[in-house]
Design an enzyme around this catalytic site. Sequence first.
Site, PDB file in Angstrom:
ATOM      1  N   SER A  21      27.571  90.189   6.185  1.00 48.42           N
ATOM      2  CA  SER A  21      27.871  90.726   6.754  1.00 48.42           C
ATOM      3  C   SER A  21      29.631  91.678   7.182  1.00 48.42           C
ATOM      4  O   SER A  21      28.869  92.464   7.267  1.00 48.42           O
ATOM      5  CB  SER A  21      28.256  88.856   8.008  1.00 48.42           C
ATOM      6  OG  SER A  21      27.920  89.078   9.060  1.00 48.42           O
ATOM      7  N   LYS A  77      29.751  95.158   5.890  1.00 48.16           N
ATOM      8  CA  LYS A  77      30.380  96.343   6.404  1.00 48.16           C
ATOM      9  C   LYS A  77      31.357  97.809   6.179  1.00 48.16           C
ATOM     10  O   LYS A  77      31.192  98.421   4.870  1.00 48.16           O
ATOM     11  CB  LYS A  77      30.265  96.316   8.257  1.00 48.16           C
ATOM     12  CG  LYS A  77      29.825  95.381   8.460  1.00 48.16           C
ATOM     13  CD  LYS A  77      30.233  95.250  10.099  1.00 48.16           C
ATOM     14  CE  LYS A  77      29.696  94.581  11.090  1.00 48.16           C
ATOM     15  NZ  LYS A  77      28.161  94.201  11.507  1.00 48.16           N
ATOM     16  N   HIS A 123      21.524  83.677   9.866  1.00 51.60           N
ATOM     17  CA  HIS A 123      22.659  84.532   8.910  1.00 51.60           C
ATOM     18  C   HIS A 123      23.998  83.741   7.932  1.00 51.60           C
ATOM     19  O   HIS A 123      24.412  82.765   8.560  1.00 51.60           O
ATOM     20  CB  HIS A 123      23.521  84.759  10.348  1.00 51.60           C
ATOM     21  CG  HIS A 123      24.533  85.413   9.882  1.00 51.60           C
ATOM     22  ND1 HIS A 123      24.186  86.675   9.283  1.00 51.60           N
ATOM     23  CD2 HIS A 123      25.917  85.870  10.436  1.00 51.60           C
ATOM     24  CE1 HIS A 123      25.277  87.883   9.007  1.00 51.60           C
ATOM     25  NE2 HIS A 123      26.278  86.772   9.777  1.00 51.60           N
TER      26      HIS A 123
HETATM   27  C1  GCU Z   1      29.219  89.094  14.738  1.00 54.25           C
HETATM   28  C2  GCU Z   1      29.449  90.576  14.674  1.00 54.25           C
HETATM   29  C3  GCU Z   1      28.533  91.267  14.022  1.00 54.25           C
HETATM   30  C4  GCU Z   1      29.137  90.508  11.839  1.00 54.25           C
HETATM   31  C5  GCU Z   1      29.307  88.985  12.028  1.00 54.25           C
HETATM   32  C6  GCU Z   1      29.624  88.225  11.344  1.00 54.25           C
HETATM   33  O1  GCU Z   1      28.176  88.431  14.492  1.00 54.25           O
HETATM   34  O2  GCU Z   1      28.999  90.579  15.681  1.00 54.25           O
HETATM   35  O3  GCU Z   1      28.986  92.496  13.588  1.00 54.25           O
HETATM   36  O4  GCU Z   1      28.516  91.072  11.101  1.00 54.25           O
HETATM   37  O5  GCU Z   1      30.235  89.010  13.378  1.00 54.25           O
HETATM   38  O6  GCU Z   1      30.570  88.855  10.625  1.00 54.25           O
HETATM   39  O7  GCU Z   1      29.278  87.260  10.536  1.00 54.25           O
END
Ligand code: GCU
Length: 415
Positions: A254, A258, A395
């Site tokens: 997540s 990044k 997720h």
């Molecule tokens: C939020 C965000 C995402 C990210 C996520 C996470 O949902 O919008 O961009 O990847 O958090 O880190 O769990």
Amino acid sequence: MRYFLFALTLLFTVLPKILRAQEGNQALPDPFTFNNGKKVKSVKDWERRRKEILETMTREMYGVAPGRPKNMRFEVFDLDKNALGGKVTRKQVTVHITENGREAKFDLLVYIPNSAKHPVPAIIGLNFIGNQAIHPDPGIKLTTAWVENSRMFPCAVDGKATDACRGVNASQWAVDSILARGYALVTLYREEIASDRKAQAFQTGIHPLYPGLQQREDNFGTVAAWAWALSRGLDYLETDEDIDAKRVAVFGFSRLGKAALWAGATDRRFAAVLSNESGAGGGKQFRRGVGEDINRLCTAFPHWFARSFAQYKGKDTELPFDQHFVLSLIAPRPVYLATAEDDKNSDPQGEFATARAADAVYRFLGTNGLPDGPFPALNQPLAGQIGFHIRPGGHDVKMFDWIQILNFSDLHLQK
Ligand code: GCU
């Protein structure tokens, strides 16, 4: 009349979306075209073009990082050769950094399999809740940095980790499998490096050491700071004789995925990049216009990227790059994108589009890139120099993800 209205609705709602998505794909910036319009014709040209891409993405999105600190010291404060029932050596290391008269420090948890042939390859990744959260091992130091008390991890009291935070995130870390496959596992906690709370952003961890960088439009964003800390982790691993620093993969889920991608893009010492549902600002293609967009990213998490990135709010199709440029920076090193069907925010198809677009760079550099073919079926991993899978569910990091990530790592990192 009903049909007419239906047709009208289609015309004004669905069609523009389809067109936008296609248009986006067509207008994808070309990694092989220099800013002055000239084309990359040789690998030597590519080296120059790569530099240009790195500069653009640093300036317009992630922000400038300080480089390797001159005053950095590694303090191994824990060494247990019989951890986890005797199969593993546990080390804990504090990275101390001093710059501009200020100090910062963060901890690395290092698990090394005793039975594997040393030096071993390693997987390093940031964690969400503190090092103690990835495994119930009572020997892991509880983080002293702020810990969120979320619905998923209801363990902290007044922002402080308690014993209830031990192993609280273990389901997302396949520690035993990673070690059994012969990898060392190294982890560090995001909050010790840079706060992920909007109000505290840039005020704790490493940012106060570099006040000058925060004045700029291309300021040192939080994702870049996490990526930078992963490089500092690798600096330590280069000094640890149990680890083969030439075979270190960087992992992240997540927002931390990044960071893993950006770490791989900026630091060529990472031998591979393993991302899990990194989504917007990670593996997802902005131009498809599906899932989280730049406006949402920069509004909900204004600290993640440089301030300069906010100029693209609502202009996802006008970016002078898209996320296949990040993969192009990693090329020709192996990169894996794990996605999940119900993680609409991350847009699995958008991550695949990125992988497909980066394939040309991987092939240009002499690798097999992403295997040919359409978007794969569920649970059917693709593994070339670029790897990809989509699994059912939402997720998360599941055992299925880890198995594919480890298979991919075996392919590229085991001798
Ligand atoms: C939020 C965000 C995402 C990210 C996520 C996470 O949902 O919008 O961009 O990847 O958090 O880190 O769990």
